[in-house]
Design a protein around this motif. Structure first.
Motif, PDB file in Angstrom:
ATOM      1  N   SER A  72     122.564  -7.772  51.420  1.00 34.76           N
ATOM      2  CA  SER A  72     122.244  -8.220  52.778  1.00 34.76           C
ATOM      3  C   SER A  72     120.764  -8.006  53.027  1.00 34.76           C
ATOM      4  CB  SER A  72     123.073  -7.473  53.822  1.00 34.76           C
ATOM      5  OG  SER A  72     122.920  -6.075  53.695  1.00 34.76           O
ATOM      6  N   LYS A 120     127.787  -5.806  53.436  1.00 31.63           N
ATOM      7  CA  LYS A 120     127.478  -7.240  53.529  1.00 31.63           C
ATOM      8  C   LYS A 120     127.169  -7.658  54.961  1.00 31.63           C
ATOM      9  CE  LYS A 120     130.347  -8.518  49.530  1.00 31.63           C
ATOM     10  NZ  LYS A 120     130.898  -7.171  49.281  1.00 31.63           N
ATOM     11  N   SER A 121     127.914  -7.118  55.931  1.00 29.78           N
ATOM     12  CA  SER A 121     127.664  -7.430  57.337  1.00 29.78           C
ATOM     13  C   SER A 121     127.507  -6.139  58.124  1.00 29.78           C
ATOM     14  CB  SER A 121     128.799  -8.279  57.920  1.00 29.78           C
ATOM     15  OG  SER A 121     130.037  -7.583  57.864  1.00 29.78           O
TER      16      SER A 121
END
Length: 380
Positions: free
Chosen positions: A96, A141-142
């Motif tokens: 990310s 990832k988020s």
């Protein structure tokens, strides 16, 4: 535990077991009168060699690295890039990117759930993100901003994740406590969750200090911060503060009398023995020191480190009471006698953070991060 062995609340276990003793792998072994013995032999330390891991080139130092288990780890950069490994650091992938965010601190509970600390605007150029703390539930990832209920903290420099246990209806239940604090340059604040991140409290640390650079809790109530007395480093004195009531009140247990200093990082190989780096910006003073406690942080002693005014101290990591490393602007140093003496180590300049990660085969991996990412494998 994400980057250290599980630490168990001794009080909770004593109540539940009727006084039986139990400790985690890195918990204190010994008493106030008998400090913990080294867990590793000098020969085992001497046989281990630092190995630089393959990572994407980065201009400057990277600040933190965190492991949830022996295989899953993460590190971040000041450009907002987060990298992850699933093989203990042998390979890394960018998962990310948040331009405008400065990833200063990381703390992961497991392979999916973790917390990402941002230093915040107003200190480093190019940092525009004012969210101090993010949560991830998909391995990084988020990111979701942690809801502070309208309270504000300027930024985060350190995250402590403590896996412990508490008594619920006569049973010992797992409990995760997250403490995040900052920041360099001030103002000083702390964010805490006693329930794994479901709810949060914010503590204004301004009444006690001006900067916080590191944080470490032994249980829900007892903890320490590495700090500095003023936001202007020219007049600042290095501090260690201690709380016995979960952060509601703090007492100063160490304060240097020299200006231009702060405590940058701490390392606690046991619950009674701890160390801290005294970062000094006074290059005219060649006498650099580290500090050490042998009574659980109630008192601290300055120990000679190196004689070089250009040596700016950064990260510190100990695998037991005697064996540890310090990163500086000139490279790394090692001790095998509890900080009495130090020798040069094969560690690059500006190693900012050390993490000790027990392995499944009873070996121990030590990671450092700065201009490079390195690993030291110590055999049992």
């Amino acid at each position: 535990m994400p980057y250290r062995a599980v630490r168990i609340s001794l009080l909770a276990i004593a109540i539940f077991c009727g006084g039986c003793a139990a400790t985690g792998d890195m918990a204190a072994k010994g008493t106030a009168d008998a400090p913990a013995a080294p867990e590793f032999s000098d020969a085992a330390i001497a046989a281990a060699a630092w190995r630089t891991l393959p990572t994407e080139a980065f201009r400057g130092k990277r600040d933190d690295i965190s492991f949830a288990d022996p295989r899953h780890g993460w590190y971040g950069t000041g450009q907002g890039d987060l990298f992850a490994t699933g093989d203990g650091g042998e390979s890394w992938a960018k998962i990310s990117s948040h331009p405008g965010t400065f990833i200063r601190a990381l703390g992961f509970v497991d392979a999916n759930t973790g917390f990402i600390g941002n230093i915040g605007p107003g200190y480093y150029p190019g940092v525009t993100d004012d969210v101090p703390l993010y949560r991830t539930d998909d391995g990084g990832k988020s990111w979701t901003p942690v809801d502070l209920g309208g309270a504000h903290v300027a930024g985060i420099c350190a995250i402590d994740v403590l896996k412990t246990q508490s008594i619920y209806q006569g049973r010992l239940e797992p409990r995760t406590i997250i403490s995040a604090a900052g920041r360099v340059g001030g103002p000083a604040g702390m964010i805490r969750s006693l329930d794994g991140g479901r709810s949060w409290s914010v503590i204004d640390m301004g009444p006690w200090t001006s900067m916080i650079l590191d944080v470490h809790f032994f249980d829900a109530q007892t903890g320490f911060v590495a700090a500095s007395s003023a936001s202007d480093v020219k007049t600042a004195n290095a501090q260690i503060l201690m709380t016995r009531d979960g952060g509601a009140h703090w007492s100063e247990v160490y304060r240097a009398d020299r200006p231009g200093e702060l405590i940058w990082k701490m390392s606690w190989p046991t619950e009674r023995i701890g160390y801290g780096t005294v970062m000094s910006y006074d290059q005219d003073n060649p006498h650099k020191v580290v500090i050490k406690t042998v009574d659980g942080g109630l008192s601290w002693t300055e120990m000679p480190f190196v004689e070089d005014g250009k040596a700016i101290e950064l990260g510190i990591g100990f695998v037991d009471a005697d064996h540890g490393w310090v990163g500086t602007s000139l490279g790394g140093y090692q001790t095998v006698d509890g900080g009495v003496s130090w020798t040069k180590a094969a560690i690059p300049i500006y190693a900012n953070k050390f993490r000790v990660v027990p392995q499944a085969d009873r070996s121990t991996a030590v990671y450092n991060i700065g201009t490079e990412v390195q690993m030291l494998a110590i055999e049992p």
